[in-house]
Design a protein around this motif. Structure first.
Motif, PDB file in Angstrom:
ATOM      1  N   ALA A  62     -85.711  97.747  10.165  1.00 20.21           N
ATOM      2  CA  ALA A  62     -84.460  96.994  10.564  1.00 20.21           C
ATOM      3  C   ALA A  62     -84.719  96.382  11.706  1.00 20.21           C
ATOM      4  O   ALA A  62     -85.160  96.875  12.769  1.00 20.21           O
ATOM      5  N   THR A  63     -84.040  95.103  11.644  1.00 19.95           N
ATOM      6  CA  THR A  63     -84.057  94.432  13.044  1.00 19.95           C
ATOM      7  C   THR A  63     -82.391  94.104  13.097  1.00 19.95           C
ATOM      8  O   THR A  63     -81.772  93.496  12.115  1.00 19.95           O
ATOM      9  N   VAL A  64     -81.726  94.361  14.398  1.00 17.38           N
ATOM     10  CA  VAL A  64     -80.625  94.085  14.564  1.00 17.38           C
ATOM     11  C   VAL A  64     -80.145  93.647  16.059  1.00 17.38           C
ATOM     12  O   VAL A  64     -80.706  93.713  16.758  1.00 17.38           O
ATOM     13  N   ALA A  65     -79.036  92.836  16.233  1.00 17.78           N
ATOM     14  CA  ALA A  65     -78.601  92.464  17.565  1.00 17.78           C
ATOM     15  C   ALA A  65     -77.949  93.388  18.241  1.00 17.78           C
ATOM     16  O   ALA A  65     -77.401  94.354  17.650  1.00 17.78           O
ATOM     17  N   VAL A  66     -78.115  93.541  19.686  1.00 17.40           N
ATOM     18  CA  VAL A  66     -77.478  94.491  20.389  1.00 17.40           C
ATOM     19  C   VAL A  66     -76.105  94.430  20.050  1.00 17.40           C
ATOM     20  O   VAL A  66     -75.410  93.239  19.849  1.00 17.40           O
ATOM     21  N   GLY A  67     -75.239  95.541  20.060  1.00 21.99           N
ATOM     22  CA  GLY A  67     -73.942  95.698  19.673  1.00 21.99           C
ATOM     23  C   GLY A  67     -73.600  95.870  18.066  1.00 21.99           C
ATOM     24  O   GLY A  67     -72.489  96.036  17.734  1.00 21.99           O
ATOM     25  N   ARG A  68     -74.453  95.492  17.241  1.00 24.12           N
ATOM     26  CA  ARG A  68     -74.377  95.564  16.036  1.00 24.12           C
ATOM     27  C   ARG A  68     -74.684  97.014  15.626  1.00 24.12           C
ATOM     28  O   ARG A  68     -75.080  97.880  16.327  1.00 24.12           O
ATOM     29  N   GLU A  69     -74.334  97.128  14.132  1.00 26.65           N
ATOM     30  CA  GLU A  69     -74.866  98.334  13.473  1.00 26.65           C
ATOM     31  C   GLU A  69     -75.966  98.279  12.805  1.00 26.65           C
ATOM     32  O   GLU A  69     -76.371  97.574  12.172  1.00 26.65           O
ATOM     33  N   ALA A  70     -77.038  99.437  13.125  1.00 24.87           N
ATOM     34  CA  ALA A  70     -78.117  99.263  12.330  1.00 24.87           C
ATOM     35  C   ALA A  70     -78.244 100.824  11.302  1.00 24.87           C
ATOM     36  O   ALA A  70     -77.440 101.684  11.753  1.00 24.87           O
ATOM     37  N   GLN A 124     -73.041 100.258  17.381  1.00 22.67           N
ATOM     38  CA  GLN A 124     -73.316  99.454  18.933  1.00 22.67           C
ATOM     39  C   GLN A 124     -74.430  99.694  19.296  1.00 22.67           C
ATOM     40  O   GLN A 124     -74.791 100.232  20.717  1.00 22.67           O
ATOM     41  N   VAL A 125     -75.473  99.227  18.752  1.00 20.59           N
ATOM     42  CA  VAL A 125     -76.879  99.299  19.144  1.00 20.59           C
ATOM     43  C   VAL A 125     -77.341  98.772  20.603  1.00 20.59           C
ATOM     44  O   VAL A 125     -76.707  97.774  20.867  1.00 20.59           O
ATOM     45  N   LYS A 126     -78.139  99.672  21.017  1.00 29.72           N
ATOM     46  CA  LYS A 126     -78.575  99.320  22.650  1.00 29.72           C
ATOM     47  C   LYS A 126     -80.041  98.856  22.618  1.00 29.72           C
ATOM     48  O   LYS A 126     -80.430  99.496  21.578  1.00 29.72           O
ATOM     49  N   GLU A 127     -80.374  98.245  23.455  1.00 31.96           N
ATOM     50  CA  GLU A 127     -81.808  97.968  23.210  1.00 31.96           C
ATOM     51  C   GLU A 127     -82.696  99.497  23.471  1.00 31.96           C
ATOM     52  O   GLU A 127     -83.798  99.431  23.092  1.00 31.96           O
TER      53      GLU A 127
END
Length: 154
Positions: A62-70, A124-127
């Motif tokens: 999966a590839t997600v942007a910071v702050g989104r849900e993975a 709330q994905v973080k790096e």
């Protein structure tokens, strides 16, 4: 299982296996060259009706942007009494065991649709969440597969 030789009105060269219940067509014995036409070996034991669990597909990265849900999905079959676990592969941190989240990270949850697809949710994905995650099934010889998460910066 040993073949038995049938006597009584038939030549002693006719061999039958114990699983035979009747003669062949037109009263001829089921033989080919004096040997039973089908195997005299024991029949294979039917497979255990409770098959070992296994993965039915790979975990898709999966590839997600910071702050989104993975969400990483782990599809399994025949889970039966076994359990699914999620770990962070990099440091082997246990995140969840079956339905129970064991990490103290409140952003991590797990869900499943019956016993087929087990999902790891990271809100709330973080790096720092970037990396690979392992789905395990606790069979006697552990089964595992990896899915990786890439995080796009702000």
């Amino acid at each position: 299982m040993r073949p038995i030789v049938r006597a009584g009105g038939r030549s002693a060269g006719h061999i039958f296996c114990r699983t035979c219940v009747s003669d062949g067509p037109h009263g001829t014995p089921w033989t080919r060259g004096g040997v039973a036409a089908h195997s005299a070996l024991p029949r294979p034991v039917p497979e255990d009706p409770i098959a070992d669990p296994d993965f039915t597909d790979e975990i898709r990265n999966a590839t997600v942007a910071v702050g989104r849900e993975a969400v990483l999905s782990c599809p399994v079959s025949n889970l039966g009494p076994y359990k699914v676990g999620w770990l962070r592969a990099e440091d082997q941190t246990v995140l969840a065991l079956h339905d129970k989240v064991v990490t103290h990270n409140a952003r991590i949850t797990v869900s499943h649709d019956g016993e087929r697809t087990w999902r790891l949710h990271i809100r709330q994905v973080k790096e720092t969440d970037r990396g690979c995650y392992m789905c395990q099934i606790n069979t006697s010889v552990m089964k595992k597969q990896l899915g990786c998460l890439d995080v796009l910066g702000e």
